[in-house]
Design an enzyme around this catalytic site. Sequence first.
Site, mmCIF file in Angstrom:
data_model
loop_
_atom_site.group_PDB
_atom_site.id
_atom_site.type_symbol
_atom_site.label_atom_id
_atom_site.label_comp_id
_atom_site.label_asym_id
_atom_site.label_seq_id
_atom_site.Cartn_x
_atom_site.Cartn_y
_atom_site.Cartn_z
ATOM 1 N N SER A 3 -71.046 68.523 36.605
ATOM 2 C CA SER A 3 -70.277 67.677 37.524
ATOM 3 C C SER A 3 -68.987 68.268 38.056
ATOM 4 O O SER A 3 -68.384 67.711 38.965
ATOM 5 C CB SER A 3 -69.970 66.336 36.854
ATOM 6 O OG SER A 3 -71.115 65.528 36.858
ATOM 7 N N SER A 10 -70.832 64.887 39.812
ATOM 8 C CA SER A 10 -70.174 63.636 40.077
ATOM 9 C C SER A 10 -68.724 63.765 40.519
ATOM 10 O O SER A 10 -68.157 62.816 41.048
ATOM 11 C CB SER A 10 -70.234 62.771 38.817
ATOM 12 O OG SER A 10 -69.485 63.355 37.770
ATOM 13 N N LYS A 15 -59.686 62.873 39.025
ATOM 14 C CA LYS A 15 -60.951 62.144 39.097
ATOM 15 C C LYS A 15 -60.717 60.751 38.511
ATOM 16 O O LYS A 15 -60.015 60.601 37.497
ATOM 17 C CB LYS A 15 -62.016 62.905 38.303
ATOM 18 C CG LYS A 15 -63.436 62.360 38.465
ATOM 19 C CD LYS A 15 -64.437 63.262 37.712
ATOM 20 C CE LYS A 15 -65.867 62.768 37.823
ATOM 21 N NZ LYS A 15 -66.819 63.652 37.137
#
Lengths: 497, 103, 492
Positions: free
Chosen positions: C181, C157, C82
Amino acid sequence: MTQPAYKVLIGMEIHVQLATASKMFTGAANGFSENPNTQVDGVVLGLPGVLPVINRRAVEMAMMVGAALGCEIASQTKWDRKSYYYPDLPKNYQISQYDQPLCGAGAVELPLPNGEVKTIRIRRAHLEEDAGKLLHEAGQSVSMVDLNRAGTPLLEIVTEPDFSTPEEARLFGEELRQICRYLGVSQGIMQQGHMRFEPNINLHIFDDGKVYKTAITEVKNLNSFRSVERACEYEIQRQLTEFLNNRSAAMQAGKSTRGWDDDKGCTTLQRSKEEAHDYRYFPDPDLVPLHVDADWIGRIKAQIPELPMARLRRYLQMDLTRKEAAALLEDKAVADLFDAAINLKRLPKRIANLMLGAAAKTANALASERGETVLISDLGVGADQYAQLAGMIEDGTVSASAAVTVFESLCDGTGMAPMAVAEKLGLLQIRDASATQAWVDAALANHPQAIDDYRNNPKKRQASLGFLRGAVMKLSQGKADPKLVGELLEKALAKLG
Amino acid sequence: MSETLSAAQVEHVARLSRLKLSEDDITRYGRQLSSILEYVAQLQEVDVGSKAPMSHPLPLHSVLRDDIVEPSLPIDAVLKNAPSKVGAFFTVPKVLDPSAGGG
Amino acid sequence: MSDASLTETSAYELAQRIAKREITATETTRAFLDQIAAHDDTLHAFNETYSGAALAQAAAIDTALDRGEKLGTLAGVPIALKDNLCTVEGRTTCSSKMLQNFYSPYDATVVKRLKAAGAVFVGKTNLDEFAMGSSTENSAFGPTRNPWNTRCVPGGSSGGSAAAVAGRLCAAALGSDTGGSIRQPAALCGIVGLKPTYGLVSRYGLVAFASSLDQIGPMTRDVRDAALILNAIAGPDIKDSTSWPQTPPDYLMDIDKPPEKIRIGLPKEFFGDGLSPEVATAVHTAVDFFRRNGAEIVPVSLPHTRYGIAAYYVIAPAEASSNLARYDGVHYGHRTTQASDLFELYAASRAEGFGPEVQRRVMLGTYALSSGYYDAYYLRAQRVRQLIKDDFDRAFELCDVIISPTTPDAAFELGAKSNDPLAMYLCDVFTVTCNIAGIPGMSVPCGFSSSGLPIGMQMLGPVFSESTMLRLARLYELAHDWQKRRPMIASV
Ligand SMILES: [Mg+2]
Ligand SMILES: [Zn+2]
């Protein structure tokens, strides 16, 4: 207009940089560097993703100062973020301690020049991190940011408003500096900003049967004792004048922050109440609470040496003058040397004389030769050597003046015993009566005029005796025992009738 | 406690947050933040009794490091992402009021 | 073996086969890079890919294996990170204009650990800006699309990581989870996502959103892969004061051995209004499976769940407002060209650099911490937080694992909730309390909606119960084939 009576209330906030090896929350070196932004790692720079980790030594140093100031050390403490935007604070929050300071209330004794001792209450002391520096050079269109200082461990000490004069505020600053130096937590070099002072000043004015309290002003960031005293003096006068000029306006003013202009010798308003910061303190989620158990406090307290105040009291009982005591106390290493010497030989006055006389002179000479500080304790002369030399003076083995010569050669680092040095240099005092008598006889034979003055001119009697004593000492090359010389001279003169 | 933010309040919060907002932003954010605050207001109805605030998920305490110096970043790494610099310094528009910093 | 079959292989098996020299790290890496080339224009799972560096890394691993060296547990496995995890390679942007050109001089602890295990990094994945969002639409670089239906969001996210794993663009990925997330996008993309116990994985190098809630965790094709990745990243770190000091167990050990005498709690608060019937059915069917396999099912109550979102949307923005204060255009990051004074420099740089959702949360958090409001918002939320944790403590006296839906519904279409921040926040209703309490949570695929979108069930356990949860989830996945289904990625 007659001036009303008033009382001065001064409290102080003091920031002390702690002399750890690394920074408060990270391993970057803590210390001065000429080169900007070279003592900076990711944590100091506030990079995305970095996290703070508490420096154990900084905590222990803070505990030590707290204990020395009589503060209660908290069994539990935590860390808070204090938010404000400024380019020298890369995270735009300072990690500090808000409502649970490491050190709680305490009190210190402050000796005043008149011999009295005043108690100054400490409100709290907490740990935090320093900011970097913002440089505003004339002619430049930008301000420049150097983060070397950022993240330095700071101990913020807050006193109650217990100082009644600017002088007391200054004396406290000086004493605190000495305490920190004794504890080894700071070198206390004011020029390098090791300590910064923020006095809070206001007045209680007694007029027409009422007490008027003027608005408190905080003078920011003073870094010399002199400026503390001067800024307080200036503020007292300014607040008084403002009150006398326009009482109602003065009484309506809120707390304000002022800066000190050292050149002009005045303070100027910096931040008004309307722009007061909203620091939005909240517990730093990157750090966990700190628990301090009795064991840990005990271990820290055991490391605290006898502090300057206690030593002063002890030295004054030894028949040293206040000035002598203060001079010995200035540096802990010197005071430690003195204590070690008097423990070997209980001759405080003689040892103090050696240290503050011959030793201080040598140290000063070396200092100006090398262009750096040289302490009496740096001369390589040990406690045993001081003790022995003082003993030799005391029992007349060497004269005071010969002792200076002996001392000078001890400084060469030969490591020899003073007695051996005195012998080698032929400085041992001669107390042999017949040898001394021979010098006395010779001196009398050489100076008939002095004998005449002694016998016939009462006004010159003392002077001529002194002159003859000097002549005898000279003949003995300083080795004769002055006491014996005196006795033999007086006997001989009496005999002459 | 009012859950509707006035334009002045939005401006104040924006100022504290260092966000430059247009008039439109102030209106839009004011409306959105108000509706969120209205939702969040249900916290007021919870009987929290004497519950201490929880700031840490785990019972950790006294995590300390030894006072050991570790290398700093090389100066080019320190300045690598700097949007504006002079020599080895970061720069900002000249600060006229040096007291604008904190305490 | 064809390249396509390589990308269908689990990370665990890839690691085994590379170690046994049945396949090379290079061909494995190339297979995933081909997938990226074929589909990432559509999915936009990645902000940046490291094709060259990845192939070089893979080649180095093959060479080392040629020499007979013993390598780490992930040697040659292509992994995505990420883009809020700091890496020395490439940029670390947080999908924000603010950090568009930010190069980190250091690697996050998890990145170092994955490197030590021999992982090959294929790239950095897209996210909602600074991890604030539940759809990955709040990315300054454009949204990510759900591989199962490219008109739909992947969740957020960690939507980029979820889409990359689901779309077979990498063997596994790391995400971060502050309020769901990892789990929510895992559910919406049909993969496994694990948010570890707070403190199990070091946060050092994770760009902070809300420090007391953030955790990094694995996002993988299956449960065993999650254990494999967790093994590599979990454990104490002296650089993170909030990391748990004890050495974690080996999560792969006994992974195929189901936990005995397991008690599963069903919290009634998670099965109420607003839950899609399809999701409810899928989760209940999964619970029935566990019952048939000897689990005791017990009703539990988590009465303060209903305040979870409210508490979360005070605590997380409050911490974020402070964590994001550092982005001011002075030391790094976006800087306006319009400023004549310092205040303007800050305010314009931040207004230009942050997108609307970040600005909203920064203001919300600033407000909650500001003078006069602190007690009513922040302090009160932290008290409610304790009540939420107490609920879990009580529930875990009655059960070992709690099962619930991960999300109220399957993936929604892009734009469906963009104009209503509060509606978007409510997507996190089942996931936030796990972060608030600091306990581990996991999403495991448990079915598909009638429109072919994945559904996830959430498992929650007491702190440091990852082993139990993983073994329980493994039992389930071995008896089902949800994770073997493959999305047909339609270009848009
Ligand atoms: Mg202050
Ligand atoms: Zn301070």
